[in-house]
Structure formats: C-alpha cells, structure tokens
Design a protein around this motif. Structure first.
Motif, PDB file in Angstrom:
ATOM      1  N   VAL A  96      29.803  57.541 -63.043  1.00 38.33           N
ATOM      2  CA  VAL A  96      28.344  57.435 -62.973  1.00 38.33           C
ATOM      3  C   VAL A  96      27.908  56.567 -61.789  1.00 38.33           C
ATOM      4  N   PRO A  97      27.054  57.102 -60.887  1.00 36.34           N
ATOM      5  CA  PRO A  97      26.502  56.301 -59.784  1.00 36.34           C
ATOM      6  C   PRO A  97      25.301  55.487 -60.277  1.00 36.34           C
ATOM      7  N   TYR A  98      25.584  54.469 -61.056  1.00 35.57           N
ATOM      8  CA  TYR A  98      24.539  53.784 -61.817  1.00 35.57           C
ATOM      9  C   TYR A  98      23.551  53.007 -60.949  1.00 35.57           C
ATOM     10  N   GLN A  99      23.854  52.812 -59.670  1.00 36.74           N
ATOM     11  CA  GLN A  99      22.940  52.114 -58.776  1.00 36.74           C
ATOM     12  C   GLN A  99      22.069  53.076 -57.965  1.00 36.74           C
ATOM     13  N   ASN A 100      22.257  54.367 -58.162  1.00 31.57           N
ATOM     14  CA  ASN A 100      21.566  55.361 -57.347  1.00 31.57           C
ATOM     15  C   ASN A 100      20.334  55.887 -58.080  1.00 31.57           C
ATOM     16  N   ASP A 101      19.151  55.597 -57.545  1.00 28.77           N
ATOM     17  CA  ASP A 101      17.899  56.021 -58.178  1.00 28.77           C
ATOM     18  C   ASP A 101      17.788  57.544 -58.243  1.00 28.77           C
ATOM     19  N   LEU A 102      18.364  58.250 -57.256  1.00 29.46           N
ATOM     20  CA  LEU A 102      18.281  59.707 -57.256  1.00 29.46           C
ATOM     21  C   LEU A 102      18.995  60.307 -58.465  1.00 29.46           C
ATOM     22  N   TYR A 103      20.048  59.667 -58.907  1.00 27.03           N
ATOM     23  CA  TYR A 103      20.763  60.120 -60.101  1.00 27.03           C
ATOM     24  C   TYR A 103      19.829  60.100 -61.309  1.00 27.03           C
ATOM     25  N   TYR A 104      19.085  59.031 -61.475  1.00 24.82           N
ATOM     26  CA  TYR A 104      18.177  58.906 -62.624  1.00 24.82           C
ATOM     27  C   TYR A 104      16.930  59.770 -62.462  1.00 24.82           C
ATOM     28  N   GLN A 105      16.481  59.972 -61.235  1.00 23.47           N
ATOM     29  CA  GLN A 105      15.323  60.832 -61.007  1.00 23.47           C
ATOM     30  C   GLN A 105      15.632  62.290 -61.330  1.00 23.47           C
ATOM     31  N   ASN A 106      16.847  62.729 -60.999  1.00 22.98           N
ATOM     32  CA  ASN A 106      17.229  64.108 -61.259  1.00 22.98           C
ATOM     33  C   ASN A 106      17.630  64.358 -62.705  1.00 22.98           C
ATOM     34  N   ARG A 107      17.899  63.290 -63.437  1.00 20.34           N
ATOM     35  CA  ARG A 107      18.352  63.428 -64.824  1.00 20.34           C
ATOM     36  C   ARG A 107      17.596  62.449 -65.722  1.00 20.34           C
ATOM     37  N   PRO A 108      16.292  62.638 -65.867  1.00 23.76           N
ATOM     38  CA  PRO A 108      15.493  61.662 -66.620  1.00 23.76           C
ATOM     39  C   PRO A 108      15.919  61.529 -68.080  1.00 23.76           C
ATOM     40  N   ASN A 109      16.455  62.596 -68.677  1.00 24.29           N
ATOM     41  CA  ASN A 109      16.863  62.529 -70.085  1.00 24.29           C
ATOM     42  C   ASN A 109      18.372  62.579 -70.279  1.00 24.29           C
ATOM     43  N   LEU A 110      19.092  62.940 -69.236  1.00 27.47           N
ATOM     44  CA  LEU A 110      20.532  63.156 -69.367  1.00 27.47           C
ATOM     45  C   LEU A 110      21.379  62.060 -68.738  1.00 27.47           C
ATOM     46  N   ALA A 111      20.819  61.318 -67.803  1.00 32.04           N
ATOM     47  CA  ALA A 111      21.588  60.267 -67.122  1.00 32.04           C
ATOM     48  C   ALA A 111      22.067  59.212 -68.119  1.00 32.04           C
ATOM     49  N   ILE A 112      23.234  58.637 -67.840  1.00 31.80           N
ATOM     50  CA  ILE A 112      23.760  57.549 -68.665  1.00 31.80           C
ATOM     51  C   ILE A 112      23.005  56.268 -68.314  1.00 31.80           C
ATOM     52  N   PRO A 113      22.343  55.628 -69.266  1.00 30.67           N
ATOM     53  CA  PRO A 113      21.603  54.395 -68.961  1.00 30.67           C
ATOM     54  C   PRO A 113      22.519  53.337 -68.348  1.00 30.67           C
ATOM     55  N   LYS A 114      21.964  52.575 -67.419  1.00 27.66           N
ATOM     56  CA  LYS A 114      22.755  51.530 -66.752  1.00 27.66           C
ATOM     57  C   LYS A 114      23.396  50.585 -67.750  1.00 27.66           C
ATOM     58  N   THR A 115      22.685  50.300 -68.822  1.00 26.71           N
ATOM     59  CA  THR A 115      23.199  49.338 -69.806  1.00 26.71           C
ATOM     60  C   THR A 115      24.415  49.865 -70.553  1.00 26.71           C
ATOM     61  N   GLU A 116      24.643  51.186 -70.517  1.00 25.69           N
ATOM     62  CA  GLU A 116      25.769  51.775 -71.242  1.00 25.69           C
ATOM     63  C   GLU A 116      26.957  52.086 -70.337  1.00 25.69           C
ATOM     64  N   VAL A 117      26.737  52.110 -69.036  1.00 18.94           N
ATOM     65  CA  VAL A 117      27.813  52.445 -68.095  1.00 18.94           C
ATOM     66  C   VAL A 117      28.879  51.354 -68.104  1.00 18.94           C
ATOM     67  N   LEU A 118      30.136  51.760 -68.091  1.00 19.51           N
ATOM     68  CA  LEU A 118      31.249  50.807 -67.978  1.00 19.51           C
ATOM     69  C   LEU A 118      31.479  50.554 -66.492  1.00 19.51           C
ATOM     70  N   LYS A 119      30.882  49.514 -65.981  1.00 18.17           N
ATOM     71  CA  LYS A 119      30.858  49.272 -64.538  1.00 18.17           C
ATOM     72  C   LYS A 119      32.221  48.788 -64.045  1.00 18.17           C
ATOM     73  N   VAL A 120      32.764  49.503 -63.070  1.00 21.40           N
ATOM     74  CA  VAL A 120      34.068  49.123 -62.512  1.00 21.40           C
ATOM     75  C   VAL A 120      33.986  48.846 -61.015  1.00 21.40           C
ATOM     76  N   SER A 121      32.831  49.110 -60.398  1.00 19.39           N
ATOM     77  CA  SER A 121      32.609  48.737 -59.004  1.00 19.39           C
ATOM     78  C   SER A 121      31.129  48.451 -58.830  1.00 19.39           C
ATOM     79  N   ASP A 122      30.740  48.075 -57.625  1.00 15.19           N
ATOM     80  CA  ASP A 122      29.336  47.756 -57.363  1.00 15.19           C
ATOM     81  C   ASP A 122      28.436  48.977 -57.437  1.00 15.19           C
ATOM     82  N   GLU A 123      29.015  50.171 -57.330  1.00 12.51           N
ATOM     83  CA  GLU A 123      28.215  51.392 -57.310  1.00 12.51           C
ATOM     84  C   GLU A 123      28.530  52.361 -58.438  1.00 12.51           C
TER      85      GLU A 123
END
Length: 398
Positions: free
Chosen positions: A56-83
């Motif tokens: 998941v590119p959790y820092q990329n706004d375009l990811y959330y804009q294209n998937r308003p209901n399907l994107a994985i919320p940032k709070t749920e992503v298992l972050k393993v890098s800065d991006e």
C-alpha cells in the motif's frame, strides 16, 4: 492433429497419471538419487491480485483519491518504509520482511499488456511477447535444456491435478500431483499394476506403447515420491488451508532431499471485481500465514539458503476502484521473492508511479523476463537466452 499428438497435448497427459514419457525403464532403486543444486518454489496468485491494496502506498494522496471506499486506511497499514506498507492481512509476512528474507519488486509487467486472464497467464507462463504464442513454458524449456537430472519427471512438481503451461516443455514436462499417498493408491490399482508388468515388447502400436510407457513411468515416480514423503514429518504448525497443506508437502519433500529442483503451487480467487476487500484479505491472510510456517520449516532445517520462493500474479488491477467495491483488470503488479540468499532485502525498487498512468493503468517498470533471466542464470544455472529465446538484462536479485 495426429492421434499421438492429441494424446500428448491433452489435459489427461498433463496429470500425474498421464505424464509425458521421458523416463527410461528405471527401477525404483535407481530412482533414489540425491537432489543437487538449489530449489525454486513458484507460487501463482490466480485471478489478478490487486497489488496496490497488497503493498500500500499509504503516503500517496492519489491512491486514496482513486479509491475513496476501497483504499486501506493509513491507520491500518503495516508500515515498513516511509512510503509503503503491507495490507493488514499480511501481518504474518512482516516478520519475514524484518528478518531480511523477503524482497519486493514493484511495477512488474511487460510491453503491450493483455488484460485477459488466460492470455496474460500464458504470457507469464511462456515468457513470450504479448504478440507471440508459444506452446511451451519457460520452466518446461528449462527441463528441455539438459539440466542436471531433468530426465526424471519429478524434477519439477506441481501440487495440483493438472500441469500448468509453465512446466510443459517441448520434450520434457513436470509432474502434477495433489498428494503422494493418493497417487500411490491410484497406481497400486491391480489392473494398472497388471498392465505395467506386461513386457514392453508386447506393445507394438505407437499410441499403445506411449500410454504403456507413461504408466510405467508414473508408477515408478509414484513409488519414489511416496517413499520420500515419509522421510520427514514437519514439526511446524501449519494453518488448515489447502494452500498451507501444499506448502507443507513441499517442505517435507525438500527436507527429505527429494531429487526435485522446482515446485509449483497456486492460490486462486483473486479476480475481485466486486466486494474486494474481504475476499482479497482472506486470501492474503491464507498466503501470509502459510508462507510464514513454510519459511520457518525451511529455517528449522537449515534449508532457507537453498530455496528461492517467487510469488507472482498474471496482472494487477486498475488504479481506480469500480462501482462494485472492487477493481477491474489492470497491468503491472508487485512480485515477491523470499529466501536466504537475496541480494537486496526489502523493496527492490520504488513504489508504482500513480501520476504517469496508461489509460488508468500502471506502467510497468520491470519486465518480468528480467526476473526470469536472473532466476535461470543465477539460481538454476541455466542458459537464460536459450530458454527465453532472447537476452534480457537480469537484475541483482540473488
């Protein structure tokens, strides 16, 4: 098509009961050769896994804009890098990532991508151009290339009832089976045993002789694999899924020093046009938990340095979600490598470019045949240009 060619190309001939005849009349005792070289395990995500909701590119706004209901919320992503981070269903993989035994290659694909499941899978299986149609798979042509020990069909094993195109060569093929014990019970059938004991000189008609030979070969292979399957019983607790069962069998055969260099397994159901999130996360969790047990099993037996695990899907999904809470067929995708001899653990390259799309789809940055070239040249010690039909640059993966 000639009747003999039909027999060779039929689905029946791809199964463990009718594999191609390329063993000589070898007794079971002579089959007990030891494995030489490294082992490749290929895992296929069938259906087109959504790579953007996997890594998941959790820092990329375009990811959330294209998937308003399907994107994985940032709070749920298992972050393993800065991006980038893992889908929460992949929690069992995060430990492998942290241990440095996992490499993720992003934006993998090929020129002029095809969005048909069957055609795109054929391209991945054969390593062809998108405009080229081949009848042999890249691993089947590896078997054709006179690799050490490839005269035995179980040099490449698929955990399934039928054999994928990837393992079908022009002269040699892999071996498809779901379970060694079941295969042994089938080949121990009294009628089949009686046929198998008939002198080979009694079969003069070409097609009958071919079927007789495949039967004898299958019986010998069934004996060998059944005996090898009893050598080692894993003490690692695997999940109860069929996919986990397949990985457990592969681990037991590897640990038993079976003379097999390639194992192939599949996890199906990734065609998530509707209600994607629950369906995909259920499959990703099955994969992650089974893979964690598999890697633990290999490590426990000091075998992880000898095994390379490659996981791919025929394509990714479109960047934008559809109206059914899912995603439609896309193009480039991520590919996972696991093992103890990775050149670069973590992320091999940067995240997918969501600004520069091709009609709403990701543009590939890595040709999958560069990865195949590396696997063939550096892992299987095989001539990649000869097998793939042309030269690719390869990557610093292993």
């Amino acid at each position: 098509m000639k009747r003999r060619n039909f027999l060779k190309q039929s689905a029946l001939a791809s199964t463990a009961m009718m594999i191609p005849a390329f063993l000589n009349d070898i007794s079971f005792g002579q089959l007990m050769a030891r494995r030489a070289g490294k082992v490749l395990v290929v895992v296929q995500f069938s259906g087109g896994n959504d790579g953007l909701n996997t890594i998941v590119p959790y820092q990329n706004d375009l990811y959330y804009q294209n998937r308003p209901n399907l994107a994985i919320p940032k709070t749920e992503v298992l972050k393993v890098s800065d991006e980038l981070g893992f889908n929460p269903a992949l929690q069992a993989l995060q430990g492998l990532y942290d241990e440095g035994v996992m490499s993720i290659v992003n934006s993998v694909g090929y020129p002029n991508p095809d969005r048909s499941h069957f055609r795109s899978m054929d391209i991945w299986h054969t390593a062809s151009e998108s405009t080229e149609y081949l009848n042999s798979g890249w691993l089947g042509r590896y078997l054709d290339s006179n690799c050490a020990g490839c005269a035995s069909p179980y040099q490449a094993i698929e955990l399934d009832d039928t054999l994928s195109l990837a393992l079908k060569g022009e002269k040699r093929r892999g071996f498809a089976m779901s379970d060694p014990a079941q295969l042994k019970r089938t080949t121990d059938n009294k009628i089949l045993q009686a046929v198998g004991k008939t002198p080979s000189t009694a079969h003069h008609e070409e097609n009958v002789a071919y079927l007789y030979k495949t039967l004898v070969d299958t019986q010998s292979s069934a004996d060998y694999l059944f005996e090898k399957s009893k050598v080692y019983r894993s003490t690692v607790t695997y999940p109860q899924s069929e996919f986990a069962k397949d990985l457990k069998m592969i681990s037991q055969l590897i640990t038993a020093d079976t003379d097999t260099r390639i194992y192939y397994a599949s996890l199906t159901g990734f065609d998530t046009h509707a209600n994607q999130r629950n369906r995909q996360e259920r499959l990703l969790q099955q994969y992650a938990e089974a893979m964690k047990a598999f890697v633990q099993d290999l490590k426990q037996n000091n075998l992880l340095n000898d095994v390379l695990i490659m996981t791919f899907s025929e394509f990714g999904r479109r960047v934008k979600q559809n109206a059914s809470a899912g995603t439609d067929h896309g193009t480039a995708n991520n590919l996972f490598l696991m093992g103890g001899n990775l050149k670069k653990a973590g992320f091999f390259n940067g995240p997918a470019d969501l600004k520069n799309l091709d009609d709403g789809d990701l543009k590939y940055q890595v040709d999958f045949r560069d990865i195949y070239t590396t696997v063939l040249n550096r892992w299987l010690d095989a001539p990649a240009p000869q097998i793939l039909g042309q030269s690719f640059k390869g990557l610093e993966l292993v």
